[in-house]
Design an enzyme around this catalytic site. Sequence first.
Site, short mmCIF file in Angstrom:
data_model
loop_
_atom_site.label_atom_id
_atom_site.label_comp_id
_atom_site.label_asym_id
_atom_site.label_seq_id
_atom_site.Cartn_x
_atom_site.Cartn_y
_atom_site.Cartn_z
N LEU A 15 0.83 -1.21 0.00
CA LEU A 15 0.00 0.00 0.00
C LEU A 15 0.86 1.26 0.00
O LEU A 15 0.50 2.26 -0.61
CB LEU A 15 -0.95 0.00 1.19
CG LEU A 15 -1.98 -1.15 1.18
CD1 LEU A 15 -3.01 -0.96 2.29
CD2 LEU A 15 -2.67 -1.27 -0.17
N ASP A 34 10.14 3.26 6.54
CA ASP A 34 9.95 1.81 6.63
C ASP A 34 11.19 1.29 7.36
O ASP A 34 12.15 2.04 7.56
CB ASP A 34 9.85 1.17 5.23
CG ASP A 34 9.11 -0.16 5.25
OD1 ASP A 34 7.95 -0.22 4.80
OD2 ASP A 34 9.71 -1.17 5.72
N LEU A 52 9.84 0.38 13.85
CA LEU A 52 8.78 0.89 14.73
C LEU A 52 9.01 0.52 16.19
O LEU A 52 8.53 1.19 17.09
CB LEU A 52 7.42 0.36 14.26
CG LEU A 52 6.92 0.96 12.94
CD1 LEU A 52 5.82 0.10 12.34
CD2 LEU A 52 6.43 2.38 13.17
N PHE A 71 0.91 3.00 7.73
CA PHE A 71 0.75 1.71 7.05
C PHE A 71 1.76 0.69 7.57
O PHE A 71 1.65 -0.49 7.25
CB PHE A 71 0.98 1.86 5.54
CG PHE A 71 -0.11 2.54 4.77
CD1 PHE A 71 -1.44 2.17 4.94
CD2 PHE A 71 0.19 3.54 3.85
CE1 PHE A 71 -2.44 2.79 4.21
CE2 PHE A 71 -0.81 4.17 3.12
CZ PHE A 71 -2.14 3.79 3.30
N GLY A 72 2.77 1.11 8.29
CA GLY A 72 3.86 0.21 8.68
C GLY A 72 3.41 -0.84 9.68
O GLY A 72 2.55 -0.59 10.52
N SER A 111 -7.69 -3.10 10.26
CA SER A 111 -7.96 -4.23 9.37
C SER A 111 -9.35 -4.81 9.58
O SER A 111 -9.90 -4.77 10.70
CB SER A 111 -6.93 -5.33 9.64
OG SER A 111 -7.29 -6.52 8.97
N TYR A 136 -2.83 -11.20 14.72
CA TYR A 136 -2.73 -9.97 13.91
C TYR A 136 -3.95 -9.07 14.14
O TYR A 136 -3.80 -7.86 14.39
CB TYR A 136 -2.60 -10.38 12.44
CG TYR A 136 -2.87 -9.29 11.45
CD1 TYR A 136 -1.96 -8.26 11.25
CD2 TYR A 136 -4.06 -9.27 10.72
CE1 TYR A 136 -2.22 -7.25 10.33
CE2 TYR A 136 -4.32 -8.28 9.80
CZ TYR A 136 -3.41 -7.26 9.62
OH TYR A 136 -3.66 -6.26 8.72
N LYS A 140 -4.27 -5.21 15.83
CA LYS A 140 -4.93 -4.04 15.23
C LYS A 140 -6.00 -3.49 16.19
O LYS A 140 -6.19 -2.27 16.28
CB LYS A 140 -5.54 -4.41 13.88
CG LYS A 140 -4.51 -4.73 12.81
CD LYS A 140 -3.68 -3.51 12.44
CE LYS A 140 -2.76 -3.81 11.27
NZ LYS A 140 -1.93 -2.63 10.90
N ARG A 174 -13.91 -13.91 -2.01
CA ARG A 174 -14.03 -13.11 -0.79
C ARG A 174 -13.76 -11.63 -1.08
O ARG A 174 -14.44 -10.75 -0.55
CB ARG A 174 -13.05 -13.64 0.26
CG ARG A 174 -13.06 -12.86 1.55
CD ARG A 174 -12.14 -13.47 2.61
NE ARG A 174 -12.12 -12.62 3.78
CZ ARG A 174 -11.30 -11.58 3.95
NH1 ARG A 174 -10.41 -11.28 3.03
NH2 ARG A 174 -11.36 -10.85 5.03
P1 NAI Z 1 2.99 -4.84 3.58
O1 NAI Z 1 3.36 -6.00 4.44
O2 NAI Z 1 3.21 -4.93 2.12
O3 NAI Z 1 3.75 -3.52 4.11
C1 NAI Z 1 3.99 -3.28 5.47
C2 NAI Z 1 5.34 -2.57 5.60
O4 NAI Z 1 5.61 -2.38 6.99
C3 NAI Z 1 6.51 -3.36 5.01
O5 NAI Z 1 7.18 -2.60 4.04
C4 NAI Z 1 7.40 -3.68 6.21
O6 NAI Z 1 8.78 -3.60 5.93
C5 NAI Z 1 6.98 -2.60 7.20
N1 NAI Z 1 7.24 -3.04 8.57
C6 NAI Z 1 6.94 -4.24 9.14
N2 NAI Z 1 7.41 -4.30 10.39
C7 NAI Z 1 8.01 -3.11 10.63
C8 NAI Z 1 8.70 -2.56 11.75
N3 NAI Z 1 8.87 -3.26 12.88
N4 NAI Z 1 9.21 -1.31 11.65
C9 NAI Z 1 9.04 -0.59 10.50
N5 NAI Z 1 8.41 -1.06 9.41
C10 NAI Z 1 7.90 -2.30 9.48
O7 NAI Z 1 1.46 -4.52 3.90
P2 NAI Z 1 0.41 -3.67 3.04
O8 NAI Z 1 -0.46 -4.60 2.29
O9 NAI Z 1 1.09 -2.58 2.33
O10 NAI Z 1 -0.49 -3.06 4.23
C11 NAI Z 1 -0.21 -1.78 4.80
C12 NAI Z 1 -0.97 -1.68 6.12
O11 NAI Z 1 -2.35 -1.86 5.89
C13 NAI Z 1 -0.55 -2.74 7.15
O12 NAI Z 1 -0.57 -2.15 8.43
C14 NAI Z 1 -1.65 -3.78 7.04
O13 NAI Z 1 -1.83 -4.47 8.26
C15 NAI Z 1 -2.85 -2.92 6.68
N6 NAI Z 1 -3.85 -3.67 5.91
C16 NAI Z 1 -3.65 -3.96 4.59
C17 NAI Z 1 -4.60 -4.65 3.88
C18 NAI Z 1 -4.47 -4.87 2.40
O14 NAI Z 1 -5.43 -5.29 1.79
N7 NAI Z 1 -3.34 -4.59 1.76
C19 NAI Z 1 -5.82 -5.17 4.52
C20 NAI Z 1 -5.93 -4.80 5.91
C21 NAI Z 1 -4.98 -4.08 6.56
#
Ligand code: NAI
Length: 267
Positions: A15, A34, A52, A71-72, A111, A136, A140, A174
């Site tokens: 995202l 990130d 984080l 988003f992290g 989420s 997870y 959230k 879904r």
């Molecule tokens: P993603 O897994 O592709 O990106 C998450 C980013 O957070 C990664 O680049 C990762 O390196 C970073 N990250 C993880 N642990 C970290 C830490 N300890 N410190 C700093 N950075 C850290 O996930 P995506 O799909 O981009 O989702 C973004 C956000 O939206 C997340 O919080 C996710 O839980 C939430 N989300 C996404 C959904 C989707 O459909 N893509 C659905 C529901 C929630």
Amino acid sequence: KVHHTLLMTGAAGGLGTAMRDRLKANCEVLRLSDRSDFGPARAGEEVMLADLADAAAVDAMVKGVNAIVHFGGISLEGPFEPILQANILGVYNLYEAARKHGVKRVVFASSNHVTGYYKQSETITLNHPARPDSLYGVSKAFGEDLSRMYFDRYGIETACVRIGSSFAEPRDRRMLASWLSFDDLHRLVTACLTTPVLGHTAIFGISDNAVAWYDNSAARHVGYVPQDSSDPFREAVYARTPEPDVTDPAVIYQGGGFLFQGEPMTA
Ligand code: NAI
């Protein structure tokens, strides 16, 4: 442009990558963060890598920004320790830094898995209690509660966006109900950043899909009006995916496959 400097965490993720260019329209300077390297800053950007879980790094990341799009974090079910570090300790570090540096508005990527143990035959409102379907989802829910406390105690406004499935296209049946297009996600984040009075609210992040499990009427004040829909993809998704087994818990419950990820549960 309501905000001079906007921080987006999770910039290396799915995202973050999709929103990077879109969010430049919302600010003068987009600060990207990130824990993983994602290359140099482009025009109008700053890059500050931070884990984080590292309070000092998060403090430096937040200092000088006017609003945060968070988003992290860990975005899937899995072992507890990384979830604890990124999504529980990490969100605490983020809000502590926001409090210290006077940041007044946050868009928190929550989420659908906060309410994943409701059934796909139910339409839930924003007033339904959480029913997380995974560790997870629990993490959230923690972020939602923590941000509420920071609103009640310190006046930091947060929108907890319970993102459904935000991908370029719906990938399975879904997602026909849970899909959120990237453009609608940007519309939703923009609404959360610009509505005059946000307060503390949850809002389901879905496009205008005909089949939906969510009722956003308690968050009308956000002013989010989706313009995309999964409906044009329905026929193609049906054609390439098997008939659902209606006795399968992944089909019964809104959380789908997340119910079964991570460690197996014993009775
Ligand atoms: P993603 O897994 O592709 O990106 C998450 C980013 O957070 C990664 O680049 C990762 O390196 C970073 N990250 C993880 N642990 C970290 C830490 N300890 N410190 C700093 N950075 C850290 O996930 P995506 O799909 O981009 O989702 C973004 C956000 O939206 C997340 O919080 C996710 O839980 C939430 N989300 C996404 C959904 C989707 O459909 N893509 C659905 C529901 C929630």
